[in-house]
Design an enzyme around this catalytic site. Structure first.
Site, PDB file in Angstrom:
ATOM      1  N   GLU A   1       0.843  -1.202   0.000  1.00  0.00           N
ATOM      2  CA  GLU A   1       0.000   0.000   0.000  1.00  0.00           C
ATOM      3  C   GLU A   1       0.880   1.256   0.000  1.00  0.00           C
ATOM      4  O   GLU A   1       1.846   1.343   0.756  1.00  0.00           O
ATOM      5  CB  GLU A   1      -0.894  -0.008   1.243  1.00  0.00           C
ATOM      6  CG  GLU A   1      -1.821   1.187   1.364  1.00  0.00           C
ATOM      7  CD  GLU A   1      -2.716   1.120   2.596  1.00  0.00           C
ATOM      8  OE1 GLU A   1      -3.733   1.824   2.633  1.00  0.00           O
ATOM      9  OE2 GLU A   1      -2.392   0.351   3.530  1.00  0.00           O
TER      10      GLU A   1
ATOM     11  N   CYS B   1      -5.171  -3.255   1.610  1.00  0.00           N
ATOM     12  CA  CYS B   1      -5.066  -3.363   3.061  1.00  0.00           C
ATOM     13  C   CYS B   1      -6.414  -3.590   3.757  1.00  0.00           C
ATOM     14  O   CYS B   1      -6.925  -4.695   3.771  1.00  0.00           O
ATOM     15  CB  CYS B   1      -4.347  -2.126   3.612  1.00  0.00           C
ATOM     16  SG  CYS B   1      -3.495  -2.429   5.189  1.00  0.00           S
TER      17      CYS B   1
ATOM     18  N   LYS C   1      -8.825   2.705  -2.900  1.00  0.00           N
ATOM     19  CA  LYS C   1      -9.180   1.934  -1.698  1.00  0.00           C
ATOM     20  C   LYS C   1     -10.564   2.328  -1.204  1.00  0.00           C
ATOM     21  O   LYS C   1     -10.850   3.500  -0.982  1.00  0.00           O
ATOM     22  CB  LYS C   1      -8.125   2.190  -0.624  1.00  0.00           C
ATOM     23  CG  LYS C   1      -8.313   1.423   0.666  1.00  0.00           C
ATOM     24  CD  LYS C   1      -7.164   1.743   1.626  1.00  0.00           C
ATOM     25  CE  LYS C   1      -7.255   0.974   2.930  1.00  0.00           C
ATOM     26  NZ  LYS C   1      -6.124   1.312   3.830  1.00  0.00           N
TER      27      LYS C   1
END
Length: 281
Positions: free
Chosen positions: A53, A157, A125
């Site tokens: 990430e 994540c 994300k």
């Protein structure tokens, strides 16, 4: 080429999870580390490399909170040009991370850089934790890409904390779930050890997970970048230092698992009404 039924088996896709150390805000230095990892993965036969990430700027939350623009990564920027050149030289597709400027704020982005060196797709994300919500806005759409005939869903994540995210991608046709992470030592590492084999098993999908090694932004990262088979078993693990986890996505293994464990086909329809509360005396 061998076949299963009428459909030909796809050639295996060799993938690498690149476990790098990053320096917060050092886009040029981090991009050079990406290029070296891409070259190393290509030497091992990998056609796809997944990075952690915010890999190009580092997951340095104090820096992100005060100067997120320093960590912007956009097509045409020098950092992505460095990555693109490495992808082009080695015929590799890479998934790399940075901050993306949007009309409504900043997003945590995963850019897919193709073997032609260009950005082919970008995912934002969707699930942000409390600290991230002070800096970033969530994405609203999912992303599937096709690499050498393999359908690959993207996650970043905290997305992996939500089983429905990986499930939705699997139902949309994903053969593998590619997750760029920033899991730290301690409880975060425990969750990492549970999430990724579970996402693989429950969706009968491969999982490719890339995490940082080392430390930046006051965090010490847990490593253990890995590739998991569709039965949840680990195929490769990078340990806790910088390196690569390399394994093959194998179509015969994927089909066998989906034939024998039919969770995607056998799932129940959504309940027609909320579950009633039954009081037990």
């Amino acid at each position: 080429m061998t076949t299963t039924g009428d459909a030909p088996l796809r050639q295996p896709l060799r993938v690498a999870a690149a476990q790098i150390e990053a320096v917060g805000g050092d886009l040029a230095g981090n991009a050079a580390a990406h290029a070296a990892a891409i070259a190393g993965a290509a030497d091992l036969g990998a056609s796809l490399v997944v990075f952690p990430e915010l890999s190009l700027c580092g997951y340095d939350y104090p820096l992100l909170a005060v100067d997120v623009a320093r960590c912007e990564v956009a097509p045409g920027d020098p950092a992505l040009r460095t990555v693109g050149q490495a992808c082009r030289e080695h015929g590799v597709t890479a998934v790399v991370g940075g901050c993306a400027r949007r009309a409504d704020g900043w997003a945590i982005a995963a850019h897919v850089v193709g073997p032609d060196g260009a950005v082919a797709a970008t995912y934002h994300k969707r699930h942000l934790d409390a600290d991230e919500r002070a800096v970033f806005v969530p994405g609203t759409t999912d992303t599937l890409v096709r690499v050498r005939g393999w359908r690959l869903g993207l996650g970043v994540c905290y997305d992996a904390s939500f089983p429905e995210h990986a499930r939705g991608l699997a139902l949309a046709g994903a053969d593998a779930y590619l997750v760029s992470g920033a899991f730290t030592v301690g409880d975060s590492d425990h969750r990492r050890s549970v999430y990724f084999p579970a996402r693989a098993l429950e969706n009968t999908s491969y999982v490719v997970f890339a995490n940082f090694a080392g430390a930046n932004g006051g965090w010490r990262f847990a490593g253990h970048s890995a590739v998991y088979a569709p039965d949840g078993r680990p195929l490769a693990d990078a340990g806790t230092t910088a390196g690569l986890a390399v394994a093959d996505l194998d179509d015969a293994r994927l089909r066998h698992q989906r034939d024998s464990q039919r969770m995607l086909a056998d799932r129940a329809a959504p309940a027609s009404a909320p579950a009633p509360v039954v009081v037990v005396p």
